[in-house]
Design a protein around this motif. Structure first.
Motif, PDB file in Angstrom:
ATOM      1  N   PRO A   1     -16.545  19.090   4.137  1.00 55.76           N
ATOM      2  CA  PRO A   1     -15.795  17.828   4.241  1.00 55.76           C
ATOM      3  C   PRO A   1     -15.259  17.634   5.657  1.00 55.76           C
ATOM      4  CG  PRO A   1     -14.457  19.493   3.145  1.00 55.76           C
ATOM      5  CD  PRO A   1     -15.777  20.141   3.456  1.00 55.76           C
ATOM      6  N   ARG A   2     -15.604  16.502   6.259  1.00 54.84           N
ATOM      7  CA  ARG A   2     -15.238  16.224   7.651  1.00 54.84           C
ATOM      8  C   ARG A   2     -14.256  15.059   7.695  1.00 54.84           C
ATOM      9  NH1 ARG A   2     -17.970  14.610  11.188  1.00 54.84           N
ATOM     10  NH2 ARG A   2     -17.934  16.220  12.791  1.00 54.84           N
ATOM     11  N   VAL A   3     -13.236  15.167   8.559  1.00 56.95           N
ATOM     12  CA  VAL A   3     -12.251  14.103   8.805  1.00 56.95           C
ATOM     13  C   VAL A   3     -11.906  13.364   7.502  1.00 56.95           C
ATOM     14  CG1 VAL A   3     -12.808  13.845  11.236  1.00 56.95           C
ATOM     15  CG2 VAL A   3     -14.107  12.506   9.596  1.00 56.95           C
ATOM     16  N   THR A   4     -11.286  14.062   6.578  1.00 62.83           N
ATOM     17  CA  THR A   4     -11.074  13.521   5.240  1.00 62.83           C
ATOM     18  C   THR A   4      -9.829  14.137   4.625  1.00 62.83           C
ATOM     19  OG1 THR A   4     -12.189  13.080   3.142  1.00 62.83           O
ATOM     20  CG2 THR A   4     -12.551  15.256   4.123  1.00 62.83           C
ATOM     21  N   GLY A   5      -9.751  14.136   3.296  1.00 64.09           N
ATOM     22  CA  GLY A   5      -8.645  14.772   2.595  1.00 64.09           C
ATOM     23  C   GLY A   5      -8.626  14.382   1.137  1.00 64.09           C
ATOM     24  N   THR A   6      -8.073  15.237   0.308  1.00 62.64           N
ATOM     25  CA  THR A   6      -7.971  14.915  -1.115  1.00 62.64           C
ATOM     26  C   THR A   6      -7.033  13.743  -1.359  1.00 62.64           C
ATOM     27  OG1 THR A   6      -6.209  16.556  -1.395  1.00 62.64           O
ATOM     28  CG2 THR A   6      -8.465  17.283  -1.819  1.00 62.64           C
ATOM     29  N   ARG A   7      -6.091  13.524  -0.435  1.00 60.71           N
ATOM     30  CA  ARG A   7      -5.148  12.398  -0.559  1.00 60.71           C
ATOM     31  C   ARG A   7      -5.547  11.242   0.363  1.00 60.71           C
ATOM     32  NH1 ARG A   7      -0.312  14.375   1.640  1.00 60.71           N
ATOM     33  NH2 ARG A   7       0.661  12.445   0.946  1.00 60.71           N
ATOM     34  N   LEU A   8      -6.791  11.234   0.804  1.00 62.74           N
ATOM     35  CA  LEU A   8      -7.279  10.196   1.708  1.00 62.74           C
ATOM     36  C   LEU A   8      -6.921   8.807   1.178  1.00 62.74           C
ATOM     37  CD1 LEU A   8      -9.272   9.794   4.236  1.00 62.74           C
ATOM     38  CD2 LEU A   8     -10.979   9.255   2.487  1.00 62.74           C
ATOM     39  N   GLY A   9      -6.274   7.992   2.018  1.00 62.45           N
ATOM     40  CA  GLY A   9      -5.945   6.628   1.628  1.00 62.45           C
ATOM     41  C   GLY A   9      -4.868   6.508   0.585  1.00 62.45           C
ATOM     42  N   GLU A  10      -4.184   7.592   0.270  1.00 67.18           N
ATOM     43  CA  GLU A  10      -3.149   7.541  -0.763  1.00 67.18           C
ATOM     44  C   GLU A  10      -2.023   6.609  -0.334  1.00 67.18           C
ATOM     45  OE1 GLU A  10      -1.837  11.090  -3.309  1.00 67.18           O
ATOM     46  OE2 GLU A  10      -0.273  10.949  -1.773  1.00 67.18           O
ATOM     47  N   LEU A  11      -1.697   5.663  -1.195  1.00 71.31           N
ATOM     48  CA  LEU A  11      -0.673   4.678  -0.879  1.00 71.31           C
ATOM     49  C   LEU A  11       0.704   5.343  -0.847  1.00 71.31           C
ATOM     50  CD1 LEU A  11      -0.306   1.562  -0.459  1.00 71.31           C
ATOM     51  CD2 LEU A  11       0.305   1.480  -2.880  1.00 71.31           C
ATOM     52  N   PRO A  12       1.432   5.238   0.265  1.00 68.27           N
ATOM     53  CA  PRO A  12       2.769   5.856   0.305  1.00 68.27           C
ATOM     54  C   PRO A  12       3.778   5.024  -0.470  1.00 68.27           C
ATOM     55  CG  PRO A  12       2.298   4.769   2.401  1.00 68.27           C
ATOM     56  CD  PRO A  12       1.074   4.605   1.547  1.00 68.27           C
ATOM     57  N   VAL A  13       4.316   5.582  -1.525  1.00 68.39           N
ATOM     58  CA  VAL A  13       5.326   4.891  -2.330  1.00 68.39           C
ATOM     59  C   VAL A  13       6.523   5.814  -2.483  1.00 68.39           C
ATOM     60  CG1 VAL A  13       3.671   3.462  -3.576  1.00 68.39           C
ATOM     61  CG2 VAL A  13       4.262   5.711  -4.471  1.00 68.39           C
ATOM     62  N   PRO A  14       7.728   5.241  -2.598  1.00 65.96           N
ATOM     63  CA  PRO A  14       8.925   6.084  -2.758  1.00 65.96           C
ATOM     64  C   PRO A  14       8.829   6.959  -4.005  1.00 65.96           C
ATOM     65  CG  PRO A  14       9.531   3.809  -2.241  1.00 65.96           C
ATOM     66  CD  PRO A  14       8.058   3.812  -2.524  1.00 65.96           C
ATOM     67  N   ILE A  15       9.275   8.199  -3.856  1.00 64.35           N
ATOM     68  CA  ILE A  15       9.347   9.138  -4.969  1.00 64.35           C
ATOM     69  C   ILE A  15      10.805   9.264  -5.373  1.00 64.35           C
ATOM     70  CG2 ILE A  15       8.928  11.525  -5.690  1.00 64.35           C
ATOM     71  CD1 ILE A  15       6.712  11.636  -3.578  1.00 64.35           C
ATOM     72  N   PRO A  16      11.120   9.074  -6.653  1.00 65.40           N
ATOM     73  CA  PRO A  16      12.527   9.164  -7.082  1.00 65.40           C
ATOM     74  C   PRO A  16      13.190  10.447  -6.597  1.00 65.40           C
ATOM     75  CG  PRO A  16      11.165   8.377  -8.889  1.00 65.40           C
ATOM     76  CD  PRO A  16      10.219   8.767  -7.786  1.00 65.40           C
ATOM     77  N   GLY A  17      14.346  10.286  -5.966  1.00 65.94           N
ATOM     78  CA  GLY A  17      15.087  11.431  -5.464  1.00 65.94           C
ATOM     79  C   GLY A  17      14.678  11.880  -4.079  1.00 65.94           C
ATOM     80  N   GLN A  18      13.636  11.289  -3.528  1.00 67.16           N
ATOM     81  CA  GLN A  18      13.167  11.668  -2.193  1.00 67.16           C
ATOM     82  C   GLN A  18      13.406  10.523  -1.223  1.00 67.16           C
ATOM     83  OE1 GLN A  18       9.463  13.947  -2.011  1.00 67.16           O
ATOM     84  NE2 GLN A  18       8.800  12.694  -0.283  1.00 67.16           N
ATOM     85  N   ARG A  19      13.980  10.809  -0.077  1.00 66.67           N
ATOM     86  CA  ARG A  19      14.387   9.752   0.854  1.00 66.67           C
ATOM     87  C   ARG A  19      13.410   9.532   2.002  1.00 66.67           C
ATOM     88  NH1 ARG A  19      20.562  10.771   2.281  1.00 66.67           N
ATOM     89  NH2 ARG A  19      20.171   8.935   3.580  1.00 66.67           N
ATOM     90  N   THR A  20      12.323  10.267   2.050  1.00 60.93           N
ATOM     91  CA  THR A  20      11.312  10.048   3.085  1.00 60.93           C
ATOM     92  C   THR A  20       9.936   9.966   2.446  1.00 60.93           C
ATOM     93  OG1 THR A  20      10.904  12.401   3.519  1.00 60.93           O
ATOM     94  CG2 THR A  20      12.687  11.356   4.761  1.00 60.93           C
ATOM     95  N   HIS A  21       9.038   9.242   3.098  1.00 56.76           N
ATOM     96  CA  HIS A  21       7.634   9.218   2.702  1.00 56.76           C
ATOM     97  C   HIS A  21       6.804   8.742   3.887  1.00 56.76           C
ATOM     98  CE1 HIS A  21       7.554   4.807   2.284  1.00 56.76           C
ATOM     99  NE2 HIS A  21       8.660   4.881   1.573  1.00 56.76           N
TER     100      HIS A  21
END
Length: 545
Positions: A145-165
Motif C-alpha cells: 500500500p502506497r501513500v494511503t491509509g485505513t482511515r483514508l478520507g475519513e471525515l473528521p467529526v467531533p467525538i463526545p468528550g474529546q476537544r480536538t480532531h
C-alpha cells in the motif's frame, strides 16, 4: 452556473482480457487480466482494485501491467463497485472488504493462478488492499500500500468528550461529489468564497440531475460508514506489508497512524517494512520535481520496490529486504539509507522555543537543559478571519512538489506568526517525527491551529519541511494541545535556518472555520476570532541525527 466535465472509461486494452466477475450479491465487477507473454503455466498474481478507471490515462494500468507481466507475474486490475465498467451502487469504502475477498476467490480459481496473490497500489487502491486484508483471505500473501491509509478520507467529526480532531480538508466532502458521485469522474469547481458552501452542492446536483449517495451519508448528519465489516485489518492474520510513505504526501498522517497500529501488534510489526520517500501524493520526487508522471520515467523508483518485495514473499527469493529504507531530502542524493528501526537508532530529540511577541524580533531558540529564559506571560496574538483566510501555498496539494513554492510571503501576513531560528553552522539532519506542544487560546467557539516548519535559505527563500494541524473545540483562554507534524528525512544545510509558522487557516485546501461555531458548509456569515499562543509554554520538538 455550475460547469461539469464528465470523464468516462477509456478504451479497453488489447493486452488484457476483460471479465465481469460475480460478487456474492450478484453484482459483477469489470476485471482485466494480463498474462506474461508466452507463459501458460500457473504463477503468482498481482491484484489492483481501483476507482479511477482500470483503462484510463491517469493510472496507466496497462503499462504497469506490462511491467509486472514482463517479470513473470499475472496482473489483475478491477474497477471497484459502481465505478466505470463495474455494476453496483457507487458508494465510498463500504463494499471493498467483501468485494476484495470475492475477487481473490475468483483469481485463485483461474487456471493461470497458482493460488498466491499480492496486492499493489496507491491512495484509494492502497485502501482496498487493507479492506481485503481485513477479511483474512488465505491467498493474500503480501501487499504494497502506497501513500494511503485505513482511515483514508475519513471525515473528521467531533467525538463526545474529546476537544480536538483533524481539520476538515476540502477534499473530504468534495471527493464523493467528483470521484464517487457516479460511475464517471465529474470535474467541477466550488467557489470557496461563496457561502453557504452546501448551496453550491445543491446547484451541482441540479446540474447533473442526480445526487451522491456518499455525500448524503455524510451531510448534514454524518453516518459512520462500515469500512471493515469483517473486523479491523489489524486484527486479521498478518501478511508481509511494504508501506510506502511520502515526506510531502498530504495523506501521510493516515499512513503514519497505520504504522503506529502495526507496531502495537507483534505479528504485524514483524511483517512490516517501510519505504520512506521524498515524494508527494502524486509521486512527484523532491529529487526530480520536473519529471513527467509515467511508468517509463518512474519505473525504477515506482515499481521496482514492489517487484523486489513480491519476488521475496510471493516467489520465495532469498533477497534480504531492509526493514526501513529512507531518503534524506535536500542532499542531491536520492539513494536510500537503511536501518533496522524508524527513527534510526542514532536519532535523538532537539527542542526549540518561540520567543518574543514583537513580530520584528520573533525568534526560534534552541532549548538547553536549563530551558529558554522568557517572561511567563509572553503571549503572541493574531486574528483569524475566514473571509480573508491564509491562502494555501499550492493549487494542488496532492502534487505539492510539482510547485514546491517559496513560502516567504506568508511571513508578511498579520494572521501568521513567524519565528525564525539562527542559521545552523553545520548541516542538521532531521530524521523522524516532529511535533509542537503549545498552549493556545481563542475568543471563538472553535480554533484551527496550523503549524508549518520551513527551511529558510540565505536568500530568504522558505520551503516547507513538515506541517500539521488540529481543530480545537471550546479552546477558552488556555488549552494545551499537541500538533503532530508527521515525519521527515531532511537536511538543513549550513547557513540555513528553521522557521516555525502558526496560523488558523490554510484555504482552500482546508475549509476555514467561520468563527461562529456553525457547520463549515452551512454557515452563511463569518466572524473574526482573536487567537493566541503562550510562548513560554510552547515547544517545537524535532528528531535529528
Amino acid at each position: 452556473m455550475i460547469s461539469v466535465q464528465r470523464t468516462g472509461p477509456g478504451p479497453l486494452s488489447p493486452e488484457a482480457t476483460q471479465y465481469m466477475v460475480r460478487m456474492r450479491d450478484g453484482v459483477h465487477l469489470a476485471t482485466d487480466v494480463y498474462l506474461p507473454p508466452g507463459d501458460v503455466t500457473p504463477g503468482p498474481t498481482v491484484l489492483t482494485r481501483l476507482p479511477y478507471d482500470k483503462c484510463g490515462e491517469y493510472t496507466f494500468m496497462p503499462r504497469i501491467a506490462a511491467y509486472f507481466t514482463a517479470r513473470g507475474y499475472r496482473m489483475v486490475v478491477q474497477d471497484v463497485r459502481g465505478k466505470f465498467r463495474s455494476e453496483g451502487e457507487t458508494l465510498l469504502f463500504v463494499n471493498e472488504a467483501y468485494d476484495g475477498y470475492d475477487t481473490l476467490d475468483w483469481v485463485v480459481n483461474q487456471q493461470w493462478s497458482d493460488g498466491i496473490v499480492g496486492m499493489w497500489g496507491d491512495s484509494y487502491y492502497g485502501y482496498t488492499q487493507w479492506a481485503a486484508a481485513s477479511t483474512g483471505h488465505p491467498a493474500l500473501k503480501a501487499m504494497v500500500p502506497r501513500v494511503t491509509g485505513t482511515r483514508l478520507g475519513e471525515l473528521p467529526v467531533p467525538i463526545p468528550g474529546q476537544r480536538t480532531h483533524d481539520v476538515e480538508m476540502s477534499v473530504h466532502r468534495f471527493y464523493p461529489l467528483s470521484m464517487f458521485h457516479d460511475r464517471d469522474i465529474l470535474d467541477w469547481a466550488i467557489d470557496w468564497t461563496r457561502r453557504p458552501l452546501a448551496a453550491q452542492v445543491e446547484e451541482f446536483f441540479t446540474a447533473v440531475g442526480s445526487r451522491s449517495a456518499s455525500y448524503d451519508l455524510w451531510f448534514p448528519h454524518p453516518v459512520s460508514l462500515r469500512r471493515f465489516p469483517a473486523g479491523s485489518p489489524f486484527d486479521a492474520p498478518a501478511v508481509p506489508v511494504l508501506m510506502t510513505i511520502g515526506w510531502w504526501d498530504n495523506c501521510a498522517p493516515w499512513q503514519w497512524s497505520d504504522h503506529r497500529e502495526l507496531q502495537r501488534r507483534p505479528a504485524w510489526a514483524r511483517n512490516e517494512y517501510l519505504l520512506l520517500e521524498a515524494i508527494d501524493h502524486e509521486n512527484t520526487s523532491h529529487f526530480a520535481p520536473g519529471e513527467a508522471m509515467s511508468v517509463e520515467t518512474m519505473a525504477a523508483r515506482y515499481l521496482d520496490p514492489a517487484v523486489e518485495f513480491f519476488d521475496v514473499f510471493l516467489r520465495g527469493f532469498d533477497t534480504v529486504i531492509p526493514r526501513v529504507r529512507w531518503q534524506l531530502a535536500n542532499t542531491g542524493d536520492p539513494s536510500f539509507r537503511s536501518s533496522a528501526v524508524w527513527p534510526p537508532g542514532a536519532a535523538y530529540e532537539m527542542e526549540w522555543q518561540p520567543t518574543a511577541t514583537d513580530p520584528s524580533a520573533a525568534t526560534l531558540a534552541p532549548v538547553s537543559a536549563a530551558g529558554v529564559a522568557g517572561p511567563a506571560g509572553d503571549v503572541a496574538v493574531w486574528v483569524h478571519d475566514a473571509a480573508d483566510p491564509v491562502p494555501s501555498p499550492v493549487a494542488d496539494p496532492f502534487g505539492f512538489l510539482r510547485e514546491f513554492p517559496d513560502e516567504r510571503h506568508l511571513a508578511d501576513r498579520p494572521d501568521v506568526l513567524v519565528f525564525t531560528a539562527a542559521p545552523v553552522t553545520v548541516p542538521l539532519d532531521l530524521a523522524g517525527p516532529i511535533r509542537l506542544d503549545a498552549v493556545i487560546g481563542s475568543d471563538g467557539p472553535e480554533m484551527d491551529l496550523f503549524v508549518r516548519l520551513a527551511d529558510v535559505a540565505p536568500d530568504g527563500t522558505a520551503r516547507l519541511i513538515a506541517r500539521g494541524q488540529q481543530t480545537i473545540l471550546n479552546p477558552g483562554d488556555a488549552f494545551a494541545v499537541t500538533i503532530d507534524l508527521g515525519h521527515t528525512g531532511y537536511r538543513l544545510p549550513a547557513g540555513h535556518a528553521l522557521r516555525l509558522m502558526l496560523a488558523s487557516s490554510d484555504a482552500p485546501e482546508f475549509v476555514p472555520a467561520p468563527g461562529t461555531g456553525e457547520h463549515r458548509w452551512t454557515a452563511a456569515k463569518t466572524i473574526p476570532n482573536r487567537q493566541c499562543v503562550y510562548l513560554a509554554r510552547t515547544r517545537l520538538t524535532c528528531t535529528v541525527l
